[in-house]
Design a protein around this motif. Structure first.
Motif, short mmCIF file in Angstrom:
data_model
loop_
_atom_site.label_atom_id
_atom_site.label_comp_id
_atom_site.label_asym_id
_atom_site.label_seq_id
_atom_site.Cartn_x
_atom_site.Cartn_y
_atom_site.Cartn_z
N UNK A 5 0.81 -1.22 0.00
CA UNK A 5 0.00 0.00 0.00
C UNK A 5 0.84 1.26 0.00
N UNK A 6 0.30 2.32 -0.57
CA UNK A 6 0.84 3.65 -0.39
C UNK A 6 0.30 4.14 0.95
N UNK A 7 1.14 4.79 1.73
CA UNK A 7 0.76 5.22 3.07
C UNK A 7 0.56 6.73 3.07
N UNK A 8 -0.58 7.16 3.56
CA UNK A 8 -0.86 8.58 3.70
C UNK A 8 -0.78 8.92 5.18
N UNK A 9 0.09 9.87 5.50
CA UNK A 9 0.24 10.35 6.87
C UNK A 9 -0.49 11.68 6.95
N UNK A 10 -1.58 11.72 7.71
CA UNK A 10 -2.42 12.90 7.80
C UNK A 10 -2.09 13.69 9.07
N UNK A 11 -1.69 14.93 8.90
CA UNK A 11 -1.31 15.79 10.01
C UNK A 11 -2.42 16.77 10.41
N UNK A 12 -3.62 16.58 9.91
CA UNK A 12 -4.72 17.47 10.26
C UNK A 12 -4.88 17.53 11.78
N UNK A 13 -4.91 18.74 12.32
CA UNK A 13 -5.05 18.91 13.76
C UNK A 13 -3.76 18.82 14.54
N UNK A 14 -2.65 18.57 13.86
CA UNK A 14 -1.34 18.50 14.52
C UNK A 14 -0.64 19.84 14.33
N UNK A 15 -0.34 20.47 15.45
CA UNK A 15 0.33 21.77 15.40
C UNK A 15 1.85 21.64 15.33
N UNK A 16 2.37 20.62 16.01
CA UNK A 16 3.82 20.49 16.12
C UNK A 16 4.20 19.04 16.38
N UNK A 17 5.37 18.66 15.88
CA UNK A 17 5.99 17.39 16.24
C UNK A 17 7.40 17.71 16.72
N UNK A 18 8.00 16.82 17.47
CA UNK A 18 9.39 17.08 17.85
C UNK A 18 10.34 16.22 17.03
N UNK A 19 11.61 16.57 17.11
CA UNK A 19 12.63 15.91 16.30
C UNK A 19 12.72 14.42 16.62
N UNK A 20 12.62 14.06 17.89
CA UNK A 20 12.73 12.65 18.28
C UNK A 20 11.63 11.82 17.62
N UNK A 21 10.41 12.33 17.63
CA UNK A 21 9.31 11.63 16.98
C UNK A 21 9.58 11.49 15.48
N UNK A 22 9.97 12.59 14.83
CA UNK A 22 10.20 12.58 13.38
C UNK A 22 11.31 11.61 13.00
#
Length: 101
Positions: free
Chosen positions: A32-49
């Motif tokens: 599958x192609x994966x869609x990562x939806x960030x709707x409603x996400x204001x910020x992520x941190x470097x460790x998560x990314x």
């Protein structure tokens, strides 16, 4: 589709990143192609990314990463953090290859 707002409006931690990475790899494994939806996400941190997206480079060829993973509704700050984390991980992997030779 992976909806990151399930983790809140601020998404952080390597543990959450690991959960997302495993979901991505499972979808890719199933073709599958994966869609990562960030709707409603204001910020992520470097460790998560790094954990969610950067470490994918150990498991996926770069062309699969570029062509089968789509990021939608990410703000400019989130996009910047993702780009930085993936670029840093890519450089690290390339350095590790040089050392292994």
């Amino acid at each position: 589709m992976i909806k990151l707002n399930e983790f809140g409006s601020i998404v952080c931690s390597r543990k959450n990143g690991e959960i997302v990475r495993e979901k991505i790899l499972e979808e890719i494994k199933n073709g599958n192609t994966v869609v990562i939806n960030f709707e409603g996400v204001e910020m992520i941190n470097h460790s998560f990314a790094d954990e969610a997206f950067g470490k994918l480079l150990y498991d996926l060829p770069v062309d699969v990463f570029k062509n089968q993973i789509k990021f939608i509704k990410a703000n400019d700050d989130v996009k910047g953090i993702i780009k930085m984390a993936v670029a840093e991980r890519y450089r690290l992997i390339e350095e590790e290859k040089k050392i292994a030779i």
